[in-house]
Design an enzyme around this catalytic site. Structure first.
Site, mmCIF file in Angstrom:
data_model
loop_
_atom_site.group_PDB
_atom_site.id
_atom_site.type_symbol
_atom_site.label_atom_id
_atom_site.label_comp_id
_atom_site.label_asym_id
_atom_site.label_seq_id
_atom_site.Cartn_x
_atom_site.Cartn_y
_atom_site.Cartn_z
ATOM 1 N N TYR A 163 -9.561 -5.663 5.312
ATOM 2 C CA TYR A 163 -9.379 -6.143 3.935
ATOM 3 C C TYR A 163 -10.623 -6.795 3.334
ATOM 4 C CZ TYR A 163 -4.381 -4.965 3.664
ATOM 5 O OH TYR A 163 -3.178 -4.296 3.596
ATOM 6 N N ASP B 163 -3.196 -5.573 13.659
ATOM 7 C CA ASP B 163 -1.862 -4.985 13.458
ATOM 8 C C ASP B 163 -1.632 -3.825 14.435
ATOM 9 O OD1 ASP B 163 0.602 -4.515 12.134
ATOM 10 O OD2 ASP B 163 -0.325 -3.147 10.711
ATOM 11 N N SER C 269 -7.206 -11.039 6.849
ATOM 12 C CA SER C 269 -7.956 -10.408 5.733
ATOM 13 C C SER C 269 -9.442 -10.187 5.988
ATOM 14 C CB SER C 269 -7.807 -11.195 4.411
ATOM 15 O OG SER C 269 -6.565 -10.919 3.804
ATOM 16 N N THR C 270 -9.982 -10.681 7.104
ATOM 17 C CA THR C 270 -11.452 -10.623 7.275
ATOM 18 C C THR C 270 -11.943 -9.340 7.941
ATOM 19 O OG1 THR C 270 -11.458 -11.727 9.431
ATOM 20 C CG2 THR C 270 -11.552 -13.131 7.484
ATOM 21 N N ASN D 1 0.190 -5.223 6.453
ATOM 22 C CA ASN D 1 0.054 -4.703 5.078
ATOM 23 C C ASN D 1 1.405 -4.841 4.376
ATOM 24 O OD1 ASN D 1 1.602 -2.097 5.569
ATOM 25 N ND2 ASN D 1 -0.033 -1.906 7.076
ATOM 26 N N ASP E 193 -8.191 -11.814 22.499
ATOM 27 C CA ASP E 193 -7.194 -10.872 21.981
ATOM 28 C C ASP E 193 -5.882 -11.629 21.757
ATOM 29 O OD1 ASP E 193 -5.314 -8.903 21.591
ATOM 30 O OD2 ASP E 193 -5.942 -7.683 23.288
ATOM 31 N N ILE E 194 -5.432 -11.668 20.511
ATOM 32 C CA ILE E 194 -4.243 -12.471 20.180
ATOM 33 C C ILE E 194 -2.981 -11.918 20.844
ATOM 34 C CG2 ILE E 194 -3.501 -11.293 18.045
ATOM 35 C CD1 ILE E 194 -3.306 -14.146 16.780
#
Ligand code: AR6
Length: 165
Positions: A118, A31, A114-115, A21, A7-8
């Protein structure tokens, strides 16, 4: 460069990168996790910035996160691959490193931009991420560490393969 599965929002680095976004409004995925950990002051700051074009990034405070700053990158929505998605994704990694360097941030953690929502193919995205970071880092001696933080094992495996780690 290193690869970490996890987990970042728990990463102790100078800069945590968000997959945001264009409106810089709280969404889902990484996000959502970042906003949850940061608290409502983050959205207030982002509302003041207003927005960010695809392929670029903006910097904010980190609030409740264990970093100095957050860098919000707007990755491309996948539209099949011929709508400039590769260039936009590379732009995210390049601009985030340049911004980090400009702010004296030496350690930086990236999610797989984006993976998720998105829809960018993870293997193609990982190759672009690694190539762009390698390419950009050669001109930025102030950046000491780049960590790719992957939520799932499959994505972490892609990065490990590319890095020979
Ligand atoms: N730590 C690390 N990686 C994570 C975490 C986490 N806590 N949570 C998810 N991931 P996504 P996108 C991974 O969907 O595709 C939002 O609504 C996830 O498994 O977060 O760029 C924004 O507001 C995937 O590998 O970002 C935008 O509207 C990667 O992070 C939109 O989603 C990226 O998935 C951006 O979509």
């Amino acid at each position: 460069m290193s690869v970490l599965r996890g987990d970042i929002t728990l990463c102790r680095v100078d800069a945590i990168v968000n997959a945001a976004n264009g409106a810089l409004k709280r969404g889902g995925g990484v996000d959502g996790a970042i906003h949850r950990a940061a608290g409502p002051d983050l959205q207030r700051e982002l509302d003041g910035i207003g927005g960010c074009p695809t392929g670029e990034c903006r910097i904010s405070g980190a609030y409740g996160l264990p970093a100095s700053r957050l860098i919000h990158c707007v990755g491309p929505v996948w539209r099949g691959g011929s709508a400039g998605e590769d260039e936009a994704l590379a732009g995210c990694y390049r601009s985030a490193l340049l911004l980090a360097d400009r702010h004296g941030l030496a350690t930086i953690a990236f999610p797989a931009i984006s993976t998720g929502i998105y829809g960018f193919p993870p293997d193609r995205a990982a190759r672009i991420a690694v190539d762009t970071v390698l390419d950009t880092l050669s001109g930025l001696p102030g950046i000491a560490e780049v960590r790719f933080v992957c939520f799932d094992e499959a994505t972490a495996g892609l990065y490990r393969e590319l890095l020979g780690a």
